[in-house]
Design a protein around this motif. Sequence first.
Motif, PDB file in Angstrom:
ATOM      1  N   THR A 169      41.079 -13.956  -3.751  1.00 52.98           N
ATOM      2  CA  THR A 169      42.393 -14.034  -3.124  1.00 52.98           C
ATOM      3  C   THR A 169      43.460 -13.772  -4.180  1.00 52.98           C
ATOM      4  O   THR A 169      43.246 -14.011  -5.373  1.00 52.98           O
ATOM      5  CB  THR A 169      42.601 -15.409  -2.476  1.00 52.98           C
ATOM      6  OG1 THR A 169      42.413 -16.441  -3.461  1.00 52.98           O
ATOM      7  CG2 THR A 169      41.613 -15.626  -1.345  1.00 52.98           C
ATOM      8  N   PRO A 170      44.623 -13.282  -3.776  1.00 54.26           N
ATOM      9  CA  PRO A 170      45.649 -12.888  -4.751  1.00 54.26           C
ATOM     10  C   PRO A 170      46.105 -14.044  -5.641  1.00 54.26           C
ATOM     11  O   PRO A 170      46.188 -15.194  -5.202  1.00 54.26           O
ATOM     12  CB  PRO A 170      46.797 -12.379  -3.874  1.00 54.26           C
ATOM     13  CG  PRO A 170      46.153 -12.002  -2.582  1.00 54.26           C
ATOM     14  CD  PRO A 170      45.025 -12.973  -2.397  1.00 54.26           C
ATOM     15  N   LEU A 171      46.409 -13.713  -6.878  1.00 57.72           N
ATOM     16  CA  LEU A 171      46.994 -14.668  -7.803  1.00 57.72           C
ATOM     17  C   LEU A 171      48.447 -14.941  -7.393  1.00 57.72           C
ATOM     18  O   LEU A 171      49.055 -14.120  -6.695  1.00 57.72           O
ATOM     19  CB  LEU A 171      46.950 -14.117  -9.223  1.00 57.72           C
ATOM     20  CG  LEU A 171      45.556 -13.789  -9.767  1.00 57.72           C
ATOM     21  CD1 LEU A 171      45.656 -13.006 -11.065  1.00 57.72           C
ATOM     22  CD2 LEU A 171      44.756 -15.078  -9.976  1.00 57.72           C
ATOM     23  N   PRO A 172      49.044 -16.053  -7.809  1.00 60.76           N
ATOM     24  CA  PRO A 172      50.430 -16.342  -7.427  1.00 60.76           C
ATOM     25  C   PRO A 172      51.395 -15.197  -7.722  1.00 60.76           C
ATOM     26  O   PRO A 172      52.251 -14.876  -6.892  1.00 60.76           O
ATOM     27  CB  PRO A 172      50.759 -17.597  -8.246  1.00 60.76           C
ATOM     28  CG  PRO A 172      49.446 -18.297  -8.366  1.00 60.76           C
ATOM     29  CD  PRO A 172      48.431 -17.206  -8.517  1.00 60.76           C
ATOM     30  N   TYR A 178      49.292 -20.424 -12.426  1.00 64.26           N
ATOM     31  CA  TYR A 178      50.381 -19.446 -12.389  1.00 64.26           C
ATOM     32  C   TYR A 178      50.412 -18.556 -13.634  1.00 64.26           C
ATOM     33  O   TYR A 178      51.116 -17.551 -13.655  1.00 64.26           O
ATOM     34  CB  TYR A 178      51.731 -20.157 -12.254  1.00 64.26           C
ATOM     35  CG  TYR A 178      51.974 -20.746 -10.888  1.00 64.26           C
ATOM     36  CD1 TYR A 178      52.611 -20.008  -9.893  1.00 64.26           C
ATOM     37  CD2 TYR A 178      51.552 -22.032 -10.582  1.00 64.26           C
ATOM     38  CE1 TYR A 178      52.844 -20.546  -8.637  1.00 64.26           C
ATOM     39  CE2 TYR A 178      51.775 -22.588  -9.325  1.00 64.26           C
ATOM     40  CZ  TYR A 178      52.414 -21.830  -8.351  1.00 64.26           C
ATOM     41  OH  TYR A 178      52.631 -22.362  -7.102  1.00 64.26           O
ATOM     42  N   PHE A 179      49.659 -18.907 -14.675  1.00 64.95           N
ATOM     43  CA  PHE A 179      49.666 -18.123 -15.909  1.00 64.95           C
ATOM     44  C   PHE A 179      48.924 -16.795 -15.762  1.00 64.95           C
ATOM     45  O   PHE A 179      49.133 -15.874 -16.548  1.00 64.95           O
ATOM     46  CB  PHE A 179      48.991 -18.908 -17.042  1.00 64.95           C
ATOM     47  CG  PHE A 179      49.810 -20.029 -17.627  1.00 64.95           C
ATOM     48  CD1 PHE A 179      50.724 -20.746 -16.853  1.00 64.95           C
ATOM     49  CD2 PHE A 179      49.661 -20.389 -18.947  1.00 64.95           C
ATOM     50  CE1 PHE A 179      51.456 -21.789 -17.390  1.00 64.95           C
ATOM     51  CE2 PHE A 179      50.383 -21.425 -19.503  1.00 64.95           C
ATOM     52  CZ  PHE A 179      51.282 -22.131 -18.721  1.00 64.95           C
ATOM     53  N   PHE A 180      48.039 -16.682 -14.777  1.00 62.98           N
ATOM     54  CA  PHE A 180      47.121 -15.548 -14.712  1.00 62.98           C
ATOM     55  C   PHE A 180      47.735 -14.357 -13.994  1.00 62.98           C
ATOM     56  O   PHE A 180      48.415 -14.507 -12.977  1.00 62.98           O
ATOM     57  CB  PHE A 180      45.816 -15.971 -14.027  1.00 62.98           C
ATOM     58  CG  PHE A 180      44.993 -16.904 -14.865  1.00 62.98           C
ATOM     59  CD1 PHE A 180      43.954 -16.435 -15.656  1.00 62.98           C
ATOM     60  CD2 PHE A 180      45.274 -18.268 -14.901  1.00 62.98           C
ATOM     61  CE1 PHE A 180      43.215 -17.286 -16.456  1.00 62.98           C
ATOM     62  CE2 PHE A 180      44.538 -19.132 -15.696  1.00 62.98           C
ATOM     63  CZ  PHE A 180      43.504 -18.639 -16.471  1.00 62.98           C
ATOM     64  N   THR A 181      47.466 -13.176 -14.525  1.00 62.02           N
ATOM     65  CA  THR A 181      47.881 -11.919 -13.913  1.00 62.02           C
ATOM     66  C   THR A 181      46.691 -10.970 -13.908  1.00 62.02           C
ATOM     67  O   THR A 181      45.697 -11.212 -14.600  1.00 62.02           O
ATOM     68  CB  THR A 181      49.049 -11.259 -14.687  1.00 62.02           C
ATOM     69  OG1 THR A 181      48.515 -10.493 -15.782  1.00 62.02           O
ATOM     70  CG2 THR A 181      50.040 -12.281 -15.207  1.00 62.02           C
ATOM     71  N   PRO A 182      46.766  -9.872 -13.152  1.00 64.39           N
ATOM     72  CA  PRO A 182      45.666  -8.902 -13.197  1.00 64.39           C
ATOM     73  C   PRO A 182      45.517  -8.235 -14.558  1.00 64.39           C
ATOM     74  O   PRO A 182      44.451  -7.695 -14.875  1.00 64.39           O
ATOM     75  CB  PRO A 182      46.053  -7.874 -12.121  1.00 64.39           C
ATOM     76  CG  PRO A 182      47.006  -8.589 -11.238  1.00 64.39           C
ATOM     77  CD  PRO A 182      47.757  -9.522 -12.126  1.00 64.39           C
TER      78      PRO A 182
END
Length: 493
Positions: free
Chosen positions: A405-408, A297-301
């Motif tokens: 696939t999309p990140l949370p 959950y820490f990851f973003t684009p």
Amino acid sequence: MSKIISAAPRPKIPYEHPDAGMYFKLFKENIIRLKNRKPAYNKHDQQIRDLFQRDQQDLKYQCEQLVSYVAEAFNHYALWDYSHAYYPGRPSQQTARTDALEGVSRVLPTLAVWLHANGREGHVLKGLDGSVIDVVKILKQAFLAGTDPEHPGYWGELHDYDQRVCESADLALVLWLSKEQVWDSFNCGQQTQVLSWFKQVNHCQTVDNNWHLFPLTVQVVIKSLTGEDCVDQTKYQRVKEFYVGDGWFRDGAKGNYDYYNAWGFFYSLYWLDQIDPHLDRQFIHQSLSDFAAGYRYFFTPQGMPFFGRSACYRLAASAPLLAAVDQGSDALTAGEARRAFHCNLRYFIANGAFVNGAPTQGLFDDDVRLVDNYSGPASSFWSLRALNIAVYCGDRSGLWQAQETPLPVEQEDFSFALPTIQARVMGTAATQEVVVIFQSEYTELQSPLLRRLIKPTWVDCLSEKITGRAKRPKNNLLRKGVTCYSSKMSHFF
């Protein structure tokens, strides 16, 4: 309630408290560095930056090009039969020669995983300029030179709390990865020489934190290569004492909960499991899977909520996600791990994270405020630890073939607690921002001025240039009382 971990007094580390003799050695090694260093190699900096600005570029191709970029620059900086490499940048508190050893120990794993993945197929590694880079030759010469007391590139006699104990772990990993092409080609005398240098770790004390994993890695490699069991199980059990649950380790009895969990603990544990599957597979796999379940959950684009030490290792943040996929964890899919890895590489590299053939000493470009005193010009090559796992297992884990696939945070808002580290994680899909808030303090000293990132004074900078020894303020924001960290990373600017 937080787990209570028994603590021992921190030892007095020589490099943290240099005497006159140490300063003379530092000054001498700095002069040697100035004499032997080569011009900065920036031939392909813009090319690698442009490559990662293209969203649709194939990930495996990008990683292969990054390996070529790193290898070509290393070939430029290396000297004494590839045993040392003086990269440009700010020094550590170690000697310049130790910094130059890091220029080898932290780069060769990338060449070795490439060799492991491609060596049997007869592929040739080429630099971005088209030059052929003989990886086997480089590795052979480096080991034979570095472990020969009569060679000018000798890696030296190890002592307690020595930085070279840390570096020996990466070098041992290289030897294991290249076993068929390098170790098996050495004659009996050469193997004895190499082993004699590595076995020094059996008699060296280390700081009581993630450092226990370094001699363990060396010992497990020795066992794998020779059958000789010198593995210190007490060190491994001590590492497990730092485990607090849900995949999180404390970095020593009084240490931080921070990203060393990702690029320190689980990177080493992944390789220990690869080298010796019988060491403690159930614990290693389960703890990594538990960590990945929340950490994903820490990851973003665009960015991550970084907290703790060694922010310059930022490109290694996705390493445990890639390792979890390779171990068959059901905490995330290969497509999600691929997107986290790809976004992390693309965001930082496209914004200038590689200069002169190396990761910069900062988050994007160089930033003296973010360079810990133990970090030297090549320390940031630990940023390649996620790349190393990707190249090593990408084909078998399905990483290269997976559809991202999309990140949370790209899917929905979320908010949940990580009680073992007393933190809350919140994501906002509309802004694609993730925030981590710690619900306990690391320090009782609180004031706005104390929470600043501080630059070194001009006197400190001058001292650093003359002595070749880092003299920078400690800027670990956790230790300064900052409890809220956003993926926008505004606290670093």
